[in-house]
Scaffold this motif. Structure first.
Motif, PDB file in Angstrom:
ATOM      1  N   VAL A  95       4.719   5.549  -3.334  1.00 54.98           N
ATOM      2  CA  VAL A  95       4.584   6.960  -3.697  1.00 54.98           C
ATOM      3  C   VAL A  95       5.334   7.761  -2.632  1.00 54.98           C
ATOM      4  CG1 VAL A  95       2.998   8.873  -4.112  1.00 54.98           C
ATOM      5  CG2 VAL A  95       2.343   6.543  -4.786  1.00 54.98           C
ATOM      6  N   ASP A  96       6.261   8.633  -3.034  1.00 59.36           N
ATOM      7  CA  ASP A  96       7.057   9.370  -2.036  1.00 59.36           C
ATOM      8  C   ASP A  96       6.170  10.352  -1.270  1.00 59.36           C
ATOM      9  OD1 ASP A  96       7.191  12.184  -3.224  1.00 59.36           O
ATOM     10  OD2 ASP A  96       8.033  11.031  -4.878  1.00 59.36           O
ATOM     11  N   LEU A  97       6.650  10.775  -0.112  1.00 59.81           N
ATOM     12  CA  LEU A  97       5.822  11.526   0.829  1.00 59.81           C
ATOM     13  C   LEU A  97       5.286  12.832   0.265  1.00 59.81           C
ATOM     14  CD1 LEU A  97       7.787  10.982   4.175  1.00 59.81           C
ATOM     15  CD2 LEU A  97       5.692   9.850   3.395  1.00 59.81           C
ATOM     16  N   LEU A 112      -3.668   0.792  -2.579  1.00 56.74           N
ATOM     17  CA  LEU A 112      -2.746   1.921  -2.407  1.00 56.74           C
ATOM     18  C   LEU A 112      -3.315   2.859  -1.350  1.00 56.74           C
ATOM     19  CD1 LEU A 112      -0.159   3.334  -3.377  1.00 56.74           C
ATOM     20  CD2 LEU A 112      -1.525   4.400  -5.203  1.00 56.74           C
ATOM     21  N   SER A 113      -2.519   3.156  -0.306  1.00 52.99           N
ATOM     22  CA  SER A 113      -3.012   3.916   0.848  1.00 52.99           C
ATOM     23  C   SER A 113      -2.372   5.291   0.939  1.00 52.99           C
ATOM     24  CB  SER A 113      -2.734   3.149   2.148  1.00 52.99           C
ATOM     25  OG  SER A 113      -3.439   1.927   2.175  1.00 52.99           O
ATOM     26  N   PHE A 114      -3.194   6.266   1.366  1.00 50.01           N
ATOM     27  CA  PHE A 114      -2.727   7.630   1.602  1.00 50.01           C
ATOM     28  C   PHE A 114      -3.304   8.117   2.932  1.00 50.01           C
ATOM     29  CE2 PHE A 114      -2.893   7.156  -3.024  1.00 50.01           C
ATOM     30  CZ  PHE A 114      -1.593   7.540  -3.382  1.00 50.01           C
ATOM     31  N   THR A 168       1.879   3.623   0.728  1.00 50.72           N
ATOM     32  CA  THR A 168       2.221   2.193   0.679  1.00 50.72           C
ATOM     33  C   THR A 168       1.306   1.438  -0.285  1.00 50.72           C
ATOM     34  OG1 THR A 168       3.108   2.156   2.923  1.00 50.72           O
ATOM     35  CG2 THR A 168       2.351   0.068   2.032  1.00 50.72           C
ATOM     36  N   LEU A 169       1.909   0.517  -1.037  1.00 51.91           N
ATOM     37  CA  LEU A 169       1.158  -0.335  -1.958  1.00 51.91           C
ATOM     38  C   LEU A 169       1.168  -1.765  -1.438  1.00 51.91           C
ATOM     39  CD1 LEU A 169      -0.286  -0.876  -4.700  1.00 51.91           C
ATOM     40  CD2 LEU A 169       2.010  -1.276  -5.677  1.00 51.91           C
ATOM     41  N   ASN A 182      -8.006   4.820   0.781  1.00 53.92           N
ATOM     42  CA  ASN A 182      -7.496   3.563   0.259  1.00 53.92           C
ATOM     43  C   ASN A 182      -8.075   3.338  -1.134  1.00 53.92           C
ATOM     44  OD1 ASN A 182      -8.248   0.216   0.410  1.00 53.92           O
ATOM     45  ND2 ASN A 182      -6.131   0.884   0.515  1.00 53.92           N
ATOM     46  N   LEU A 183      -7.196   3.138  -2.120  1.00 52.32           N
ATOM     47  CA  LEU A 183      -7.601   2.878  -3.489  1.00 52.32           C
ATOM     48  C   LEU A 183      -7.362   1.406  -3.788  1.00 52.32           C
ATOM     49  CD1 LEU A 183      -5.881   5.960  -5.197  1.00 52.32           C
ATOM     50  CD2 LEU A 183      -8.191   5.847  -4.209  1.00 52.32           C
ATOM     51  N   THR A 184      -8.420   0.661  -4.119  1.00 51.73           N
ATOM     52  CA  THR A 184      -8.264  -0.770  -4.395  1.00 51.73           C
ATOM     53  C   THR A 184      -8.590  -1.037  -5.865  1.00 51.73           C
ATOM     54  OG1 THR A 184     -10.524  -1.151  -3.591  1.00 51.73           O
ATOM     55  CG2 THR A 184      -8.730  -1.507  -2.032  1.00 51.73           C
ATOM     56  N   PHE A 185      -7.525  -1.237  -6.647  1.00 47.78           N
ATOM     57  CA  PHE A 185      -7.658  -1.519  -8.072  1.00 47.78           C
ATOM     58  C   PHE A 185      -7.943  -3.007  -8.271  1.00 47.78           C
ATOM     59  CE2 PHE A 185      -5.038   2.213  -7.591  1.00 47.78           C
ATOM     60  CZ  PHE A 185      -5.507   3.090  -8.566  1.00 47.78           C
ATOM     61  N   ARG A 186      -8.814  -3.320  -9.222  1.00 49.03           N
ATOM     62  CA  ARG A 186      -9.214  -4.700  -9.466  1.00 49.03           C
ATOM     63  C   ARG A 186      -9.703  -4.844 -10.907  1.00 49.03           C
ATOM     64  NH1 ARG A 186     -13.134  -5.091  -4.711  1.00 49.03           N
ATOM     65  NH2 ARG A 186     -11.593  -3.639  -3.861  1.00 49.03           N
TER      66      ARG A 186
END
Length: 286
Positions: A97-99, A207-209, A243-244, A271-275
């Motif tokens: 994901v761009d800044l 996915l981190s922000f 970052t992914l 932090n989004l952790t898809f599962r």
């Protein structure tokens, strides 16, 4: 009188050597005789002591050293181990994901996600988790004796991010665990995402922000180590804004991961952790 002189000469002959004997065998003082007989033996021993040299011998016991952690900080697909369980693989995509968009997403997530600090349980001791969490999915999720209740009401932005990851990776997901690390004191301890409801080889998309935090991994020790993690392989992955990270294959079966506390000031991080969660673990693909 003549008999007395004769006896004196005879006694003197026994007591003292003749002139010819004295000339042939000169007398040697006692000290001189001692030095002649003992000297060479003593000199030989002294020479042996001087000839000895100190020789260092390596210890027979092999000294084990903990391996240096492997650092992964560039885009790519990395096979971090191979075992009978299978291949453990991580895929890193910095700047997924761009800044500018990542900045906007971070602000919206902080405001719109129903964050909550839940209570953890360790060795029958209850404690507040050092982070805030939220759950999205039609099914409940239980980990570490904590159950997240179903929440099918996805935020449109989260659904969009899920779809984007699925399109780029080929994996599909039906659930999301959100973590908010408020500062450097927030963390998550060593664990594996290996709950039965996730199936045998779960794929986790992280996915981190926000602030960069180090994502650490360590390989589970073989049975003969009796749970000792001292000499296992380790991996460190700095996760930047946008970052992914994908974990797949046998990663959850063979590795643990964590986000440790830090001693330097850190801003907030999400932090989004898809599962994928299965309704019946016995029906999950093997």
């Amino acid at each position: 009188m003549e008999d007395k002189r004769q006896r004196a000469r005879v006694q003197g002959g026994w007591a003292t050597p003749t002139k010819s004997q004295s000339a042939a065998q000169p007398a040697t003082p006692a000290r001189s005789r001692l030095s002649q007989t003992a000297g060479p033996a003593w000199r030989s021993k002294e020479q042996q002591l001087c000839d000895r040299q100190f020789v260092f011998k390596e210890p027979q016991l092999v000294v084990r050293a903990a391996p240096e952690p492997r650092v992964i900080d560039r885009e790519g697909v990395y096979e971090i181990s191979l075992s009978p369980t299978g291949v453990s693989r991580v895929c890193l995509y910095p700047g997924f994901v761009d800044l500018k968009e990542a900045d906007w997403i971070l602000e919206r997530l902080c405001q719109d996600v129903p964050w909550k600090q839940r209570m953890g349980i360790r060795e029958d001791i209850t404690y507040p988790q050092p982070r805030l969490t939220a759950w999205y999915g039609e099914l409940p999720y239980t980990y570490s004796r904590i159950t997240m209740e179903p929440n099918p009401h996805w935020l449109p932005m989260l659904w969009t991010l899920k779809s984007r990851i699925e399109e780029n990776t080929g994996h599909t997901f039906n659930s999301l665990l959100c973590n908010l690390y408020r500062d450097e004191k927030d963390s998550v301890d060593w664990h594996s995402d290996d709950e039965p409801s996730l199936g045998s080889s779960p794929v986790i998309a992280s996915l981190s922000f926000g602030a960069t935090r180090t994502f650490e991994m360590r390989k589970k020790p073989p049975p003969e180590e009796n749970g000792d993690y001292t000499y296992v392989e380790r991996v460190k992955i700095p996760l930047d804004h946008g970052t992914l990270l994908i974990m797949e294959g046998a990663t959850q079966a063979d590795w643990q991961h964590r986000v440790p506390k830090e001693y330097h000031s850190r801003e907030r991080r999400i932090n989004l952790t898809f599962r994928t969660v299965y309704p019946d673990p016995r029906g999950a693909p093997r």
